[in-house]
Design an enzyme around this catalytic site. Structure first.
Site, PDB file in Angstrom:
ATOM      1  CG  HIS A  49       5.389   4.133  10.704  1.00 14.32           C
ATOM      2  ND1 HIS A  49       6.245   5.202  10.562  1.00 14.32           N
ATOM      3  CD2 HIS A  49       5.190   3.631   9.462  1.00 14.32           C
ATOM      4  CE1 HIS A  49       6.551   5.348   9.287  1.00 14.32           C
ATOM      5  NE2 HIS A  49       5.926   4.407   8.592  1.00 14.32           N
ATOM      6  CG  ASP A  71       7.085   5.371  14.151  1.00 11.23           C
ATOM      7  OD1 ASP A  71       8.034   4.646  13.825  1.00 11.23           O
ATOM      8  OD2 ASP A  71       6.391   6.013  13.337  1.00 11.23           O
TER       9      ASP A  71
END
Length: 437
Positions: free
Chosen positions: A101, A104
């Site tokens: 993501h 992340d």
């Protein structure tokens, strides 16, 4: 930079007789099965979020994992260090792909502009590491569920400004996925659902979600991104009900909003469990409609009602999954992404290797068992015989659309009664599967 996993040079294939816990017993990337190598069949991917951002906190306790490379700060330098550590792990494990993501890999700034700048800085490191190691991006995605702005959803929010922010975030995530030569991009509706229908205009929210996806399709064409788009089914958690509740619901949504040609399905085993289905059921449905694209490889605990995201070790699950995937023609842009985290009790860095080795070996065994079943053709022969009445005569005419109710009524009036049914041989087939496993 100092090694994050000292003493581990790389995970070798040592075969089934090895007792070395840091070796593969069944996964040999170069071994050929059904005309392709295991590496080409399985296309293993490491989930950045679970492996390098999940400290294994739970609702009753603080994080337990030891991640000495991470100073715990939201700084850009810490994010860059984490990225280099991740690639050390990918390289030593021998995983050909990873997924992430946007949030992340890079910290969120005070504004969208600052956030995008942070992401660009970390993407430079990711690109360097991809070139250094040969590890590729299976798919990217945007986190549209963690920040408080998304408490009412992203594409389905009641706040038009939040929708606009989500659209901008998705656009940037697609851009960086293209920059990193990602093979695909996933949409997961973490909060695209409702807690109460008393405050929800469901029709309007579904329309808005479709608009977000159509904008993404248009933007993909505009910037020349050639990766595959996926939508990932999940029935609940964190919402009471999510609009992408299972593969069938996703298919209905894609048909309703003319999106079938643009998205395939990313099926997750644990999400199937939460939806009251088996992993194989969701794979079979996706394959039957021609939309099986990629897989989040994990498992849930049938004794628990939430997304436990455990590593897959059940040989029945992996065998049945690979039977369906092989029957469907295998992966093209997708693969097996380990959307799984180590147990809270498994807190040392080496445990991350043990977890992935187990999952990779389980799917390698599943692949080999599935290939053996297909080679012998016993199940295929049984299936052909079971549906033989559809291959000729009245069955073939029904499938070809050559008869109507009046003709079928006349057929049965003349015949009197249907031909007797044959046994489904459920227990025999289950016994047969046991013989291969």
């Amino acid at each position: 930079m100092k090694e994050a996993f000292p003493g581990i040079k790389g995970i070798p294939y040592e075969g089934p007789k090895s007792r070395n816990p840091l070796s593969f017993k069944h996964y040999n990337a170069a071994e050929v099965v059904e005309g392709k190598t295991m590496g080409e069949h399985l296309r293993f991917s490491v989930a950045y979020w679970h492996s390098f951002r999940n400290g294994c906190a739970d609702m009753f306790g603080m994080p337990t994992r030891l991640m000495p490379w991470d100073d715990g700060s939201p700084s850009l330098e810490n994010a860059k260090t984490r990225a280099r550590v991740a690639f050390e792990f990918f390289e030593k494990l021998g995983a050909p792909f990873y997924c992430f993501h946007d949030r992340d890999v890079a910290p969120e700034g005070k504004t969208l502009a600052e956030t995008n700048k942070n992401l660009d800085e970390v993407v430079k490191v990711l690109k360097q590491e991809q070139q250094r190691t040969g590890v590729k991006l299976l798919w990217g995605t945007a986190n549209l569920f963690s920040h408080p702005r998304y408490l009412h959803g992203a594409g389905t929010t009641c706040n038009a400004d939040v929708f606009a922010f989500a659209a901008a975030q998705v656009a940037k995530a697609i851009e960086v996925t293209k920059e990193l030569d990602g093979a695909g991009y996933v949409f997961w509706g973490g909060r695209e659902g409702y807690k109460s229908l008393l405050n929800t205009d469901m029709g309007r929210e579904l329309d808005h979600l479709a608009k977000l996806l159509h904008m993404a399709v248009d933007y993909k064409k505009q910037i020349g991104f050639r990766g595959q788009f996926y939508i990932e089914p999940k029935p609940k958690e964190p919402t009471k009900h999510q609009y992408d509740s299972d593969a069938a619901a996703c298919y209905a949504f894609l048909q309703r909003y003319d999106l079938v040609d643009h998205l395939k399905l990313n099926i997750e085993a644990n999400h199937a469990t939460l939806a009251g289905h088996t992993f194989q059921h969701e794979l079979e449905f996706a394959a039957a409609i021609g939309l099986l694209g990629s897989v989040d490889a994990n498992r849930g605990d049938l004794m628990l009602g939430w997304d436990t995201d455990q590593f897959p070790t059940d040989l029945y699950d992996t065998t049945l999954a690979m039977l369906t995937i092989l029957k469907a023609g295998g992966f093209t842009t997708g693969g097996l992404n380990f959307d799984a985290h180590v147990a809270r009790e498994s807190f040392e860095p080496v445990d991350l290797f043990h977890a992935h080795i187990g999952g990779m070996d389980a799917f390698a065994r599943g692949l080999k068992i599935a290939a053996a079943i297909r080679k012998d053709g016993v199940i295929d022969k049984f299936m052909k015989e079971r549906y033989a009445s559809w291959d000729s005569g009245i069955g073939a005419n029904i499938e070809a659309g050559k008869v109507n109710f009046k003709q079928l009524s006349q057929y049965m009036l003349e015949k009197g009664n249907p031909a007797p049914n044959s046994s489904g041989r459920v227990e025999m087939l289950e016994n047969l599967l046991n013989e291969y496993i």
